[in-house]
Motif scaffolding. Structure first.
Motif, PDB file in Angstrom:
ATOM      1  N   GLU A 156       6.922  -3.373  11.928  1.00 34.58           N
ATOM      2  CA  GLU A 156       6.652  -4.627  11.137  1.00 34.58           C
ATOM      3  C   GLU A 156       7.474  -4.431   9.638  1.00 34.58           C
ATOM      4  O   GLU A 156       7.791  -5.386   9.302  1.00 34.58           O
ATOM      5  CB  GLU A 156       5.208  -4.576  11.070  1.00 34.58           C
ATOM      6  N   ALA A 158      10.870  -5.776  10.292  1.00 39.32           N
ATOM      7  CA  ALA A 158      10.929  -7.269  10.375  1.00 39.32           C
ATOM      8  C   ALA A 158      10.680  -7.893   9.183  1.00 39.32           C
ATOM      9  O   ALA A 158      11.374  -8.877   9.020  1.00 39.32           O
ATOM     10  CB  ALA A 158       9.966  -7.449  11.447  1.00 39.32           C
ATOM     11  N   TRP A 159       9.893  -7.532   8.418  1.00 42.19           N
ATOM     12  CA  TRP A 159       9.559  -8.117   7.033  1.00 42.19           C
ATOM     13  C   TRP A 159      10.694  -8.059   6.033  1.00 42.19           C
ATOM     14  O   TRP A 159      11.041  -8.987   5.538  1.00 42.19           O
ATOM     15  CB  TRP A 159       8.298  -7.444   6.551  1.00 42.19           C
ATOM     16  N   THR A 160      11.376  -6.954   6.347  1.00 38.15           N
ATOM     17  CA  THR A 160      12.803  -6.510   5.295  1.00 38.15           C
ATOM     18  C   THR A 160      13.619  -7.334   5.634  1.00 38.15           C
ATOM     19  O   THR A 160      14.365  -8.053   4.800  1.00 38.15           O
ATOM     20  CB  THR A 160      13.097  -4.996   5.373  1.00 38.15           C
ATOM     21  N   SER A 161      14.202  -7.372   7.067  1.00 41.64           N
ATOM     22  CA  SER A 161      15.130  -8.301   7.470  1.00 41.64           C
ATOM     23  C   SER A 161      14.810  -9.657   7.311  1.00 41.64           C
ATOM     24  O   SER A 161      15.848 -10.492   7.069  1.00 41.64           O
ATOM     25  CB  SER A 161      15.323  -7.841   8.775  1.00 41.64           C
ATOM     26  N   SER A 162      13.586 -10.240   7.453  1.00 47.91           N
ATOM     27  CA  SER A 162      13.339 -11.499   7.349  1.00 47.91           C
ATOM     28  C   SER A 162      13.476 -11.968   5.760  1.00 47.91           C
ATOM     29  O   SER A 162      13.912 -13.012   5.426  1.00 47.91           O
ATOM     30  CB  SER A 162      11.956 -11.963   8.090  1.00 47.91           C
ATOM     31  N   SER A 163      13.217 -10.863   4.857  1.00 48.86           N
ATOM     32  CA  SER A 163      13.123 -11.648   3.651  1.00 48.86           C
ATOM     33  C   SER A 163      14.738 -11.410   2.955  1.00 48.86           C
ATOM     34  O   SER A 163      14.922 -12.041   1.924  1.00 48.86           O
ATOM     35  CB  SER A 163      12.268 -10.483   2.701  1.00 48.86           C
ATOM     36  N   ARG A 164      15.510 -10.799   3.572  1.00 43.74           N
ATOM     37  CA  ARG A 164      17.145 -10.480   3.527  1.00 43.74           C
ATOM     38  C   ARG A 164      17.927 -11.921   3.753  1.00 43.74           C
ATOM     39  O   ARG A 164      18.854 -12.210   3.323  1.00 43.74           O
ATOM     40  CB  ARG A 164      17.673  -9.388   3.952  1.00 43.74           C
ATOM     41  N   GLN A 165      17.361 -12.691   4.854  1.00 46.20           N
ATOM     42  CA  GLN A 165      18.113 -13.660   5.423  1.00 46.20           C
ATOM     43  C   GLN A 165      17.746 -14.811   4.584  1.00 46.20           C
ATOM     44  O   GLN A 165      16.762 -14.989   4.215  1.00 46.20           O
ATOM     45  CB  GLN A 165      17.611 -13.700   6.831  1.00 46.20           C
ATOM     46  N   SER A 177      16.639 -18.490   3.939  1.00 42.21           N
ATOM     47  CA  SER A 177      15.827 -19.381   4.714  1.00 42.21           C
ATOM     48  C   SER A 177      16.245 -20.566   5.157  1.00 42.21           C
ATOM     49  O   SER A 177      17.163 -21.295   4.704  1.00 42.21           O
ATOM     50  CB  SER A 177      14.622 -19.716   3.659  1.00 42.21           C
ATOM     51  N   THR A 178      15.904 -21.003   6.289  1.00 44.61           N
ATOM     52  CA  THR A 178      16.276 -22.151   6.943  1.00 44.61           C
ATOM     53  C   THR A 178      15.517 -23.505   6.524  1.00 44.61           C
ATOM     54  O   THR A 178      16.185 -24.481   6.685  1.00 44.61           O
ATOM     55  CB  THR A 178      16.295 -22.201   8.645  1.00 44.61           C
TER      56      THR A 178
END
Length: 110
Positions: A70, A73-80, A82-83
């Motif tokens: 988790e 996933a949180w770290t990778s989603s905050s680095r990408q 946002s669409t």
């Protein structure tokens, strides 16, 4: 797994049926003393404690793996990036008042 448990049960029942009459004398009417129960009780306690410790360790390991996943996933989603576009600031509206405004008549008096 079930087959092994059934085989162990059958072996125990067979051993109890054929070996127990040899071990217990006909003149033995005293019964069991408390000291005869302590050994099996200690064995049961150790087995139960080891089962609880192994189960707790397994649960802790699963929880750690889930928490790391988790966090990853949180770290990778905050680095990408946002669409979705960032939300625009809402238009400022006056806050609703708790008391209604006094009604004003045509001549300016309440």
């Amino acid at each position: 797994m079930i087959v092994v448990a059934l085989l162990a049960l059958l072996a125990g029942l067979a051993a109890n049926r054929w070996l127990r009459p040899r071990l217990v004398n006909a003149a033995d009417d005293e019964g069991m003393a408390v000291k005869d129960l302590v050994g099996p009780l200690l064995t049961m306690t150790v087995l139960l404690l080891s089962f609880v410790l192994v189960t707790a360790n397994g649960s802790y390991g699963k929880a750690e793996v889930a928490a790391r996943g988790e966090a990853r996933a949180w770290t990778s989603s905050s680095r990408q990036p946002s669409t979705h576009p960032p939300p625009s600031a809402p238009a400022s509206k006056p806050a609703p008042s708790a008391t209604p405004a006094p009604s004003v008549s045509r001549n300016g008096r309440p």
